[in-house]
Design a protein around this motif. Structure first.
Motif, PDB file in Angstrom:
ATOM      1  N   ASN A 162      -3.075   3.054   0.871  1.00 23.64           N
ATOM      2  CA  ASN A 162      -2.399   3.763   1.962  1.00 23.64           C
ATOM      3  C   ASN A 162      -1.016   3.181   2.232  1.00 23.64           C
ATOM      4  OD1 ASN A 162      -4.456   5.596   2.391  1.00 23.64           O
ATOM      5  ND2 ASN A 162      -5.442   4.395   3.999  1.00 23.64           N
ATOM      6  N   GLU A 163      -0.906   1.851   2.166  1.00 25.11           N
ATOM      7  CA  GLU A 163       0.401   1.231   2.385  1.00 25.11           C
ATOM      8  C   GLU A 163       1.379   1.612   1.268  1.00 25.11           C
ATOM      9  OE1 GLU A 163      -0.293  -2.883   4.855  1.00 25.11           O
ATOM     10  OE2 GLU A 163      -1.059  -2.811   2.789  1.00 25.11           O
ATOM     11  N   ARG A 164       0.895   1.625   0.036  1.00 25.92           N
ATOM     12  CA  ARG A 164       1.778   2.003  -1.067  1.00 25.92           C
ATOM     13  C   ARG A 164       2.254   3.448  -0.921  1.00 25.92           C
ATOM     14  NH1 ARG A 164      -2.189  -0.944  -3.997  1.00 25.92           N
ATOM     15  NH2 ARG A 164      -3.151   1.025  -4.685  1.00 25.92           N
ATOM     16  N   GLU A 165       1.343   4.339  -0.517  1.00 22.30           N
ATOM     17  CA  GLU A 165       1.732   5.733  -0.328  1.00 22.30           C
ATOM     18  C   GLU A 165       2.681   5.889   0.859  1.00 22.30           C
ATOM     19  OE1 GLU A 165       1.241   8.243  -2.229  1.00 22.30           O
ATOM     20  OE2 GLU A 165      -0.197   7.355  -3.627  1.00 22.30           O
ATOM     21  N   SER A 166       2.445   5.129   1.914  1.00 21.54           N
ATOM     22  CA  SER A 166       3.299   5.230   3.104  1.00 21.54           C
ATOM     23  C   SER A 166       4.715   4.773   2.814  1.00 21.54           C
ATOM     24  CB  SER A 166       2.692   4.409   4.247  1.00 21.54           C
ATOM     25  OG  SER A 166       1.466   4.966   4.681  1.00 21.54           O
ATOM     26  N   ILE A 167       4.851   3.691   2.063  1.00 21.78           N
ATOM     27  CA  ILE A 167       6.198   3.206   1.771  1.00 21.78           C
ATOM     28  C   ILE A 167       6.902   4.157   0.816  1.00 21.78           C
ATOM     29  CG2 ILE A 167       5.652   1.672  -0.188  1.00 21.78           C
ATOM     30  CD1 ILE A 167       8.048   0.909   2.723  1.00 21.78           C
ATOM     31  N   ARG A 168       6.147   4.757  -0.104  1.00 24.16           N
ATOM     32  CA  ARG A 168       6.737   5.764  -1.000  1.00 24.16           C
ATOM     33  C   ARG A 168       7.278   6.942  -0.195  1.00 24.16           C
ATOM     34  NH1 ARG A 168       9.227   8.904  -3.017  1.00 24.16           N
ATOM     35  NH2 ARG A 168       8.954  10.167  -4.906  1.00 24.16           N
ATOM     36  N   ALA A 169       6.578   7.329   0.852  1.00 26.39           N
ATOM     37  CA  ALA A 169       7.011   8.454   1.677  1.00 26.39           C
ATOM     38  C   ALA A 169       8.190   8.097   2.571  1.00 26.39           C
ATOM     39  CB  ALA A 169       5.845   8.952   2.526  1.00 26.39           C
ATOM     40  N   ALA A 170       8.275   6.841   3.000  1.00 29.94           N
ATOM     41  CA  ALA A 170       9.316   6.440   3.956  1.00 29.94           C
ATOM     42  C   ALA A 170      10.638   6.092   3.291  1.00 29.94           C
ATOM     43  CB  ALA A 170       8.823   5.240   4.769  1.00 29.94           C
ATOM     44  N   VAL A 171      10.592   5.560   2.094  1.00 28.48           N
ATOM     45  CA  VAL A 171      11.795   5.011   1.479  1.00 28.48           C
ATOM     46  C   VAL A 171      12.905   6.029   1.219  1.00 28.48           C
ATOM     47  CG1 VAL A 171      12.557   4.204  -0.811  1.00 28.48           C
ATOM     48  CG2 VAL A 171      10.986   2.829   0.526  1.00 28.48           C
ATOM     49  N   PRO A 172      12.614   7.269   0.794  1.00 27.10           N
ATOM     50  CA  PRO A 172      13.729   8.189   0.553  1.00 27.10           C
ATOM     51  C   PRO A 172      14.647   8.382   1.753  1.00 27.10           C
ATOM     52  CG  PRO A 172      11.737   9.053  -0.437  1.00 27.10           C
ATOM     53  CD  PRO A 172      11.329   7.852   0.387  1.00 27.10           C
ATOM     54  N   ARG A 173      14.071   8.314   2.957  1.00 25.90           N
ATOM     55  CA  ARG A 173      14.887   8.486   4.152  1.00 25.90           C
ATOM     56  C   ARG A 173      15.404   7.155   4.705  1.00 25.90           C
ATOM     57  NH1 ARG A 173      15.242  12.854   7.526  1.00 25.90           N
ATOM     58  NH2 ARG A 173      13.351  13.801   6.633  1.00 25.90           N
ATOM     59  N   LEU A 174      14.568   6.121   4.682  1.00 31.58           N
ATOM     60  CA  LEU A 174      14.900   4.866   5.371  1.00 31.58           C
ATOM     61  C   LEU A 174      15.426   3.781   4.442  1.00 31.58           C
ATOM     62  CD1 LEU A 174      11.835   4.632   7.786  1.00 31.58           C
ATOM     63  CD2 LEU A 174      14.129   5.534   8.271  1.00 31.58           C
ATOM     64  N   GLY A 175      15.154   3.873   3.159  1.00 33.51           N
ATOM     65  CA  GLY A 175      15.630   2.856   2.228  1.00 33.51           C
ATOM     66  C   GLY A 175      15.109   1.472   2.574  1.00 33.51           C
ATOM     67  N   LEU A 176      15.983   0.493   2.542  1.00 35.16           N
ATOM     68  CA  LEU A 176      15.611  -0.896   2.796  1.00 35.16           C
ATOM     69  C   LEU A 176      15.192  -1.147   4.235  1.00 35.16           C
ATOM     70  CD1 LEU A 176      18.471  -2.564   0.738  1.00 35.16           C
ATOM     71  CD2 LEU A 176      16.037  -2.547   0.131  1.00 35.16           C
ATOM     72  N   HIS A 177      15.371  -0.156   5.114  1.00 32.77           N
ATOM     73  CA  HIS A 177      15.012  -0.318   6.522  1.00 32.77           C
ATOM     74  C   HIS A 177      13.564   0.093   6.797  1.00 32.77           C
ATOM     75  CE1 HIS A 177      19.274  -0.962   6.974  1.00 32.77           C
ATOM     76  NE2 HIS A 177      19.505   0.214   6.437  1.00 32.77           N
ATOM     77  N   ALA A 178      12.869   0.571   5.766  1.00 30.00           N
ATOM     78  CA  ALA A 178      11.432   0.843   5.912  1.00 30.00           C
ATOM     79  C   ALA A 178      10.680  -0.478   5.981  1.00 30.00           C
ATOM     80  CB  ALA A 178      10.951   1.687   4.734  1.00 30.00           C
ATOM     81  N   SER A 179       9.375  -0.407   6.192  1.00 28.10           N
ATOM     82  CA  SER A 179       8.589  -1.636   6.274  1.00 28.10           C
ATOM     83  C   SER A 179       7.238  -1.426   5.611  1.00 28.10           C
ATOM     84  CB  SER A 179       8.388  -2.070   7.730  1.00 28.10           C
ATOM     85  OG  SER A 179       7.675  -1.081   8.450  1.00 28.10           O
ATOM     86  N   ILE A 180       6.647  -2.524   5.160  1.00 29.80           N
ATOM     87  CA  ILE A 180       5.319  -2.506   4.569  1.00 29.80           C
ATOM     88  C   ILE A 180       4.612  -3.810   4.898  1.00 29.80           C
ATOM     89  CG2 ILE A 180       6.130  -3.402   2.335  1.00 29.80           C
ATOM     90  CD1 ILE A 180       3.905  -1.625   1.058  1.00 29.80           C
ATOM     91  N   GLY A 181       3.367  -3.721   5.292  1.00 35.02           N
ATOM     92  CA  GLY A 181       2.594  -4.911   5.628  1.00 35.02           C
ATOM     93  C   GLY A 181       3.222  -5.735   6.737  1.00 35.02           C
ATOM     94  N   GLY A 182       3.911  -5.067   7.654  1.00 37.44           N
ATOM     95  CA  GLY A 182       4.560  -5.770   8.755  1.00 37.44           C
ATOM     96  C   GLY A 182       5.875  -6.436   8.385  1.00 37.44           C
ATOM     97  N   ARG A 183       6.362  -6.221   7.173  1.00 31.01           N
ATOM     98  CA  ARG A 183       7.617  -6.836   6.727  1.00 31.01           C
ATOM     99  C   ARG A 183       8.666  -5.760   6.478  1.00 31.01           C
ATOM    100  NH1 ARG A 183       7.210 -10.607   1.712  1.00 31.01           N
ATOM    101  NH2 ARG A 183       9.207 -11.332   2.583  1.00 31.01           N
ATOM    102  N   CYS A 184       9.906  -6.067   6.800  1.00 27.09           N
ATOM    103  CA  CYS A 184      11.021  -5.189   6.462  1.00 27.09           C
ATOM    104  C   CYS A 184      11.139  -5.119   4.944  1.00 27.09           C
ATOM    105  CB  CYS A 184      12.302  -5.719   7.076  1.00 27.09           C
ATOM    106  SG  CYS A 184      13.796  -4.838   6.538  1.00 27.09           S
ATOM    107  N   LEU A 185      11.370  -3.918   4.431  1.00 28.99           N
ATOM    108  CA  LEU A 185      11.448  -3.764   2.984  1.00 28.99           C
ATOM    109  C   LEU A 185      12.620  -4.545   2.393  1.00 28.99           C
ATOM    110  CD1 LEU A 185       9.722  -2.214   0.933  1.00 28.99           C
ATOM    111  CD2 LEU A 185      11.522  -0.486   0.865  1.00 28.99           C
TER     112      LEU A 185
END
Length: 456
Positions: free
Chosen positions: A363-386
């Motif tokens: 779920n985390e891998r899918e969520s970051i895949r969905a968020a990154v196109p819009r947010l880029g390095l400002h997305a987060s995964i596992g409580g950490r900034c990408l």
């Protein structure tokens, strides 16, 4: 892909399909790097797209480049659609909207890939300048609508264009208006393939964020940093995505073959004819009961061609293909190779990269895949900034490249090519964000300056 495979050896069993992938295994001392990149041609005088026909079209560009390089023309129904270097192994092809692609030869280090890239770009400029053609280094054409984009006369593209609207809303945008850079890496065994597949799938959104470079569509900002990456999320769910089954216990060639068998086919090529079988089952072809071609049975060519018509974020062929990045300028193309080679070709680095991502859930891998196109390095995964995760991945890649100790004539190792990515991390901004800032200020809310500022 410049040229479809030609091998009429029959395939009759699932084990033969599996063996086709395992035949790609190489001893570590023979590991190579293949870099592919696309660039969008345009007319420098008026920033219009370049059609195939005409005295200054894509056909003329390919003919000019063939004279420059001496490479052999690749033909489809009498049309030149690419060039092949039969000695070195590289090729030129055209994508559906005229995007001009170099498929680099397998080379021993990144220094060699940079030399290859420099030589190609110099030849492409010499071929293009008399025709008044330039090349954009953006991941999506910033100005022309889908309808205004020319279509190339390549048989497999005609079949894909007819099929794409049936399975997603944005497949035609993917075909006609996007441009990417891909890195191909080798594996030594099935276990080595699995480790590299899992690490590179998990980290592919980090690459998307670092290389984000497609913020404009139809002459204005599109709301994304990587619109190209977002387009893939609504292209064809059967053949795209993060391959969650690759993280299942027991994953290997067999599981990938089973997935690929479930992906509908596009075409079957016999001689020079592409038969439209879009939506059909490869299993039916193996058993001689394909409705569109009764009695016809699968060959090695059919399997290799089918394997080239799936588009996950990491694709398995007889190598692994990294597919998550927008194209950028020459330094960014080299940086893409450096990033993945540093992570995947040194055992210590590969283990460290796996430690970085192994705790992420599907779920985390899918969520970051969905968020990154819009947010880029400002997305987060596992409580950490990408951005922090990307910095750690870059540090691992640098260590891996330093351990390889492949040096150029000036004594520099391959880690030198990571510098553009380290600058992005230091600034906390992707190239897409820089170009959006230009649009709001120096470009005076017009994308026309991109045709000068964002070119090869």
């Amino acid at each position: 892909m410049a040229r479809d495979t030609s091998d009429t050896t029959p395939l009759t069993t699932r084990d033969e399909l599996i063996a086709w992938f395992s035949a790609g295994e190489k001893p570590r001392e023979r590991f190579a790097i293949g870099t592919e990149h696309e660039k969008i041609p345009f007319y420098t005088a008026d920033h219009a797209p370049v059609p195939y026909e005409g005295e200054r079209g894509i056909r003329a560009l390919l003919e000019n480049l063939g004279r420059e390089t001496g490479w052999e023309p690749i033909l489809d129904a009498g049309n030149i659609i690419g060039l092949a270097n039969n000695e070195g192994g590289g090729a030129i092809s055209i994508e559906p909207g005229g995007q001009f692609e170099l498929s680099g030869a397998p080379l021993p280090d990144i220094h060699a890939t940079v030399t290859e890239l420099d030589e190609h770009l110099a030849a492409a400029r010499r071929a293009a300048e008399p025709l008044g053609i330039g090349f954009l280094d953006l991941g999506m054409s910033p100005k022309w609508t889908r309808e205004a984009t020319p279509q190339m006369p390549k048989s497999r593209y005609r079949i894909m264009r007819n099929y794409m609207p049936k399975v997603g809303k944005l497949g035609l945008d993917m075909m006609l208006r996007t441009a990417t850079v891909q890195v191909n890496v080798d594996f030594a065994s099935e276990a080595d393939m699995v480790r590299k597949m899992r690490v590179s799938l998990a980290l592919q959104p980090i690459a998307t964020a670092l290389f984000a470079n497609s913020p404009f569509t139809d002459g204005r900002p599109n709301g994304f940093l990587s619109r190209r990456s977002e387009i893939w999320r609504d292209t064809d769910a059967d053949r795209t995505g993060m391959l969650p089954f690759a993280f299942d216990e027991g994953f290997g060639y067999e599981a990938y073959v089973d997935w690929l068998l479930d992906v509908p086919m596009y075409f079957v090529k016999r001689g020079e004819t592409y038969h439209d079988v879009a939506g059909a089952s490869f299993r039916d072809l193996m058993e001689g009961r394909l409705a569109q071609l009764p009695g016809e049975r699968a060959t090695v060519s059919d399997w290799a061609n089918h394997a080239s018509t799936v588009f996950p974020e990491v694709r398995l062929k007889r190598f692994l293909e990294m597919r998550g990045a927008d194209v950028g300028g020459p330094a960014m193309i080299a940086a893409q190779s450096a990033f993945w080679v540093g992570l995947l070709y040194d055992e210590t680095a590969l283990s460290a990269a796996w430690d970085l991502v192994r705790g992420w859930s599907a779920n985390e891998r899918e969520s970051i895949r969905a968020a990154v196109p819009r947010l880029g390095l400002h997305a987060s995964i596992g409580g950490r900034c990408l951005g922090a995760v990307a910095a750690e991945a870059l540090a691992i890649a640098r260590t891996g490249l330093q351990a390889r100790a492949r040096r150029d004539g000036n004594g520099r190792d391959e880690a030198v090519y990571l510098q553009p990515l380290e600058a992005i991390i230091a600034a906390g901004r992707s190239h897409a964000e820089d170009r959006l800032a230009d649009y709001e200020t120096a470009w005076e809310k017009s994308v026309e300056p991109a045709f000068t500022a964002c070119t090869f």
